[in-house]
Design an enzyme around this catalytic site. Structure first.
Site, PDB file in Angstrom:
ATOM      1  N   LYS A   1      15.842   0.878   3.417  1.00 58.12           N
ATOM      2  CA  LYS A   1      15.285   1.377   2.186  1.00 58.12           C
ATOM      3  C   LYS A   1      15.141   2.716   2.217  1.00 58.12           C
ATOM      4  O   LYS A   1      15.359   3.478   0.885  1.00 58.12           O
ATOM      5  CB  LYS A   1      13.797   0.655   2.134  1.00 58.12           C
ATOM      6  CG  LYS A   1      12.826   1.382   1.436  1.00 58.12           C
ATOM      7  CD  LYS A   1      12.960   0.921  -0.323  1.00 58.12           C
ATOM      8  CE  LYS A   1      12.143   1.905  -0.960  1.00 58.12           C
ATOM      9  NZ  LYS A   1      12.458   1.518  -2.708  1.00 58.12           N
TER      10      LYS A   1
ATOM     11  N   LYS B   1       7.334  11.392  -0.476  1.00 59.84           N
ATOM     12  CA  LYS B   1       6.970  10.592   0.816  1.00 59.84           C
ATOM     13  C   LYS B   1       8.419  10.069   1.514  1.00 59.84           C
ATOM     14  O   LYS B   1       8.713  10.384   2.446  1.00 59.84           O
ATOM     15  CB  LYS B   1       5.910   9.681   0.482  1.00 59.84           C
ATOM     16  CG  LYS B   1       5.707   9.022   1.816  1.00 59.84           C
ATOM     17  CD  LYS B   1       5.018   7.379   1.564  1.00 59.84           C
ATOM     18  CE  LYS B   1       5.992   6.548   1.123  1.00 59.84           C
ATOM     19  NZ  LYS B   1       5.599   5.118   0.994  1.00 59.84           N
TER      20      LYS B   1
ATOM     21  N   LEU C   1       0.763  -1.127   0.130  1.00 62.77           N
ATOM     22  CA  LEU C   1       0.012   0.043  -0.120  1.00 62.77           C
ATOM     23  C   LEU C   1       0.676   1.313   0.154  1.00 62.77           C
ATOM     24  O   LEU C   1       2.142   1.213   0.219  1.00 62.77           O
ATOM     25  CB  LEU C   1      -0.957  -0.126   1.151  1.00 62.77           C
ATOM     26  CG  LEU C   1      -1.830  -1.260   1.382  1.00 62.77           C
ATOM     27  CD1 LEU C   1      -2.783  -1.020   2.653  1.00 62.77           C
ATOM     28  CD2 LEU C   1      -2.473  -1.510  -0.028  1.00 62.77           C
ATOM     29  N   PRO C   2       0.248   2.463  -0.229  1.00 69.20           N
ATOM     30  CA  PRO C   2       0.921   3.504  -0.389  1.00 69.20           C
ATOM     31  C   PRO C   2       1.758   4.012   0.936  1.00 69.20           C
ATOM     32  O   PRO C   2       3.204   4.522   0.587  1.00 69.20           O
ATOM     33  CB  PRO C   2       0.109   4.864  -0.833  1.00 69.20           C
ATOM     34  CG  PRO C   2      -1.181   3.931  -1.322  1.00 69.20           C
ATOM     35  CD  PRO C   2      -1.185   2.606  -0.611  1.00 69.20           C
TER      36      PRO C   2
ATOM     37  N   THR D   1       6.784   1.035   1.683  1.00 71.51           N
ATOM     38  CA  THR D   1       7.866   1.935   2.248  1.00 71.51           C
ATOM     39  C   THR D   1       6.990   2.693   3.345  1.00 71.51           C
ATOM     40  O   THR D   1       6.492   3.517   2.826  1.00 71.51           O
ATOM     41  CB  THR D   1       8.414   2.778   1.121  1.00 71.51           C
ATOM     42  OG1 THR D   1       9.015   1.882   0.362  1.00 71.51           O
ATOM     43  CG2 THR D   1       9.721   3.413   1.815  1.00 71.51           C
TER      44      THR D   1
HETATM   45  P1  NAD Z   1       0.291   2.706  -5.947  1.00 71.08           P
HETATM   46  O1  NAD Z   1      -0.357   3.920  -5.460  1.00 71.08           O
HETATM   47  O2  NAD Z   1       0.295   2.527  -7.486  1.00 71.08           O
HETATM   48  O3  NAD Z   1      -0.820   1.620  -5.362  1.00 71.08           O
HETATM   49  C1  NAD Z   1      -1.237   1.579  -4.186  1.00 71.08           C
HETATM   50  C2  NAD Z   1      -2.277   0.482  -4.330  1.00 71.08           C
HETATM   51  O4  NAD Z   1      -2.972   0.294  -3.199  1.00 71.08           O
HETATM   52  C3  NAD Z   1      -3.752   1.155  -4.968  1.00 71.08           C
HETATM   53  O5  NAD Z   1      -4.000   0.258  -6.168  1.00 71.08           O
HETATM   54  C4  NAD Z   1      -4.621   1.439  -3.967  1.00 71.08           C
HETATM   55  O6  NAD Z   1      -5.978   1.360  -4.493  1.00 71.08           O
HETATM   56  C5  NAD Z   1      -4.145   0.431  -3.297  1.00 71.08           C
HETATM   57  N1  NAD Z   1      -4.917   0.737  -1.742  1.00 71.08           N
HETATM   58  C6  NAD Z   1      -4.812   1.700  -0.857  1.00 71.08           C
HETATM   59  N2  NAD Z   1      -5.400   1.545   0.331  1.00 71.08           N
HETATM   60  C7  NAD Z   1      -5.960   0.189   0.186  1.00 71.08           C
HETATM   61  C8  NAD Z   1      -6.510  -0.359   1.088  1.00 71.08           C
HETATM   62  N3  NAD Z   1      -6.882  -0.040   2.277  1.00 71.08           N
HETATM   63  N4  NAD Z   1      -6.819  -1.666   0.756  1.00 71.08           N
HETATM   64  C9  NAD Z   1      -6.562  -2.265  -0.202  1.00 71.08           C
HETATM   65  N5  NAD Z   1      -6.031  -1.498  -1.345  1.00 71.08           N
HETATM   66  C10 NAD Z   1      -5.522  -0.370  -0.787  1.00 71.08           C
HETATM   67  O7  NAD Z   1       1.607   2.709  -5.371  1.00 71.08           O
HETATM   68  P2  NAD Z   1       2.904   1.710  -5.655  1.00 71.08           P
HETATM   69  O8  NAD Z   1       3.589   2.425  -6.771  1.00 71.08           O
HETATM   70  O9  NAD Z   1       2.472   0.391  -6.210  1.00 71.08           O
HETATM   71  O10 NAD Z   1       3.652   1.672  -4.310  1.00 71.08           O
HETATM   72  C11 NAD Z   1       3.335   0.853  -3.293  1.00 71.08           C
HETATM   73  C12 NAD Z   1       4.241   0.904  -2.255  1.00 71.08           C
HETATM   74  O11 NAD Z   1       5.743   0.624  -2.728  1.00 71.08           O
HETATM   75  C13 NAD Z   1       4.633   2.489  -1.741  1.00 71.08           C
HETATM   76  O12 NAD Z   1       4.950   2.342  -0.410  1.00 71.08           O
HETATM   77  C14 NAD Z   1       5.929   2.727  -2.586  1.00 71.08           C
HETATM   78  O13 NAD Z   1       6.596   3.826  -1.691  1.00 71.08           O
HETATM   79  C15 NAD Z   1       6.656   1.592  -2.571  1.00 71.08           C
HETATM   80  N6  NAD Z   1       7.438   1.173  -3.621  1.00 71.08           N
HETATM   81  C16 NAD Z   1       7.249   2.046  -5.154  1.00 71.08           C
HETATM   82  C17 NAD Z   1       8.014   1.471  -5.970  1.00 71.08           C
HETATM   83  C18 NAD Z   1       7.541   2.031  -7.461  1.00 71.08           C
HETATM   84  O14 NAD Z   1       8.460   2.239  -8.419  1.00 71.08           O
HETATM   85  N7  NAD Z   1       6.383   2.317  -7.733  1.00 71.08           N
HETATM   86  C19 NAD Z   1       9.198   1.200  -5.804  1.00 71.08           C
HETATM   87  C20 NAD Z   1       9.706   0.791  -4.798  1.00 71.08           C
HETATM   88  C21 NAD Z   1       8.762   0.728  -3.508  1.00 71.08           C
END
Ligand code: NAD
Length: 299
Positions: free
Chosen positions: A173, A248, A64-65, A98
């Site tokens: 991280k 963030k 999740l975010p 994260t």
């Molecule tokens: P994103 O915003 O694309 O996806 C998050 C998903 O979580 C969304 O589909 C949203 O609908 C869902 N969500 C939110 N609250 C929810 C809940 N209560 N129940 C069910 N689903 C819920 O984010 P992302 O890019 O996939 O990143 C996710 C995590 O990974 C973050 O913490 C980010 O910092 C980390 N991250 C991202 C990347 C990247 O390149 N995108 C790389 C490394 C780490």
């Protein structure tokens, strides 16, 4: 194994898809219906809620975010109970999001009180790594939990590190992403300087890649549109790792620095740059769009 996967965004969707491909029985949940449908089409089952998805699972994975979403999911919000109180069979819980080390330790302690094993396992490698199954997992938690999680993580990643106790996966991280934020803004700055002085961005990139300025942002995530095929920059900065998520992470680095009386002048500068870029309406674009900040005023 029976695995529940919660959070099917840019990262979670390809990660869950790799678990399905590896032969695991995966039940998914997201707040966005179309995200669930896409995984169903790949062979996953649908959970009508996070709790329903986790019922009967041996492993629960969340992606999740931010910390607020993770605390809400596991500990509950608005008077409703969280997932930790709804897991009957004491499964292994792996949070790959994260979040702050303090939030990770807080949820881990609540899980331990209930006899559950909770690991913080943030990832590095971006959406490309998630799709290719080559992510780096940085795990904080017990040795036993780490050993249990390893085979599951190997279906989604290539390098699996045990960083130490709960929270230390997040510390490592956050240090990594602070460095990434600095490298991406520095790379964008150098490219803009070169182009304003007559250089072709592709030629300049090739030269710097083979010289001492070479770095991950330049070498595999070039922020200048058209220089690298398949990069976020070459698809108008859509998808990828969002500016808001980088802002963030740099905020998390700043909190970590405050708490440990550390000096992070470069990290602070990067945080301000990404926060400004986000405030100008670019929060939903890939973080390499910081390049646009340096191109302001271009004819
Ligand atoms: P994103 O915003 O694309 O996806 C998050 C998903 O979580 C969304 O589909 C949203 O609908 C869902 N969500 C939110 N609250 C929810 C809940 N209560 N129940 C069910 N689903 C819920 O984010 P992302 O890019 O996939 O990143 C996710 C995590 O990974 C973050 O913490 C980010 O910092 C980390 N991250 C991202 C990347 C990247 O390149 N995108 C790389 C490394 C780490």
């Amino acid at each position: 194994m029976k695995i529940a996967f919660i959070g099917l965004g840019n990262m979670g969707a390809p990660m869950a898809s790799n678990l399905v491909k590896a032969g695991h029985e995966v039940t998914v949940f997201d707040l966005v219906e179309s995200a669930i449908q896409a995984l169903e089409a790949e062979g996953a089952s649908r959970g009508e809620s996070a709790e329903a998805a986790a019922r009967g699972a041996e492993v629960v994975i969340s992606m999740l975010p931010a910390g607020t979403h993770i605390k809400g999911l596991y500990l509950g919000r608005d008077g409703a109970s969280g997932l930790l109180d709804a897991l009957p069979d004491a499964p292994l819980i792996i949070d790959a999001s994260t979040i702050s080390p303090d939030d990770a330790r807080y949820v881990a302690a609540a899980a331990t009180e209930r006899g559950l094993t909770w690991l913080d396992a943030p990832v590095s490698g971006g959406v490309g790594g998630a799709k290719a199954g080559t992510l780096t997992f940085i795990v904080g938690g017990s040795e036993e939990g780490f050993a249990q999680a390893r085979p599951v993580l190997e279906a989604m990643g290539k390098n699996i590190f045990h960083a130490g106790d709960n929270g230390s996966g997040q510390v490592a991280k956050i240090c990594n992403n602070m460095l990434l934020g600095i490298l991406m803004s520095g790379t964008a700055e150098a490219l803009a300087l070169g182009v304003r002085n007559g250089m072709d961005p592709t030629v300049l990139s090739e030269i710097m890649k083979q010289s001492s300025g070479g770095n991950w942002a330049l070498n595999v995530y070039n922020p200048w549109p058209g220089v690298m095929e398949g990069s976020a920059a070459s698809r108008d900065y859509q998808g990828g790792f969002l500016t808001d998520l980088m802002a963030k992470d740099l905020g998390l680095a700043w909190e970590l620095a405050l708490g440990s009386k550390s000096t992070v002048p470069m990290g602070s500068q990067a945080r301000n740059l990404f926060a400004l870029h986000s405030a100008q309406g670019n929060g939903g674009l890939d973080f390499s769009s910081i390049q646009r900040l340096y191109r302001a005023g271009e004819a």
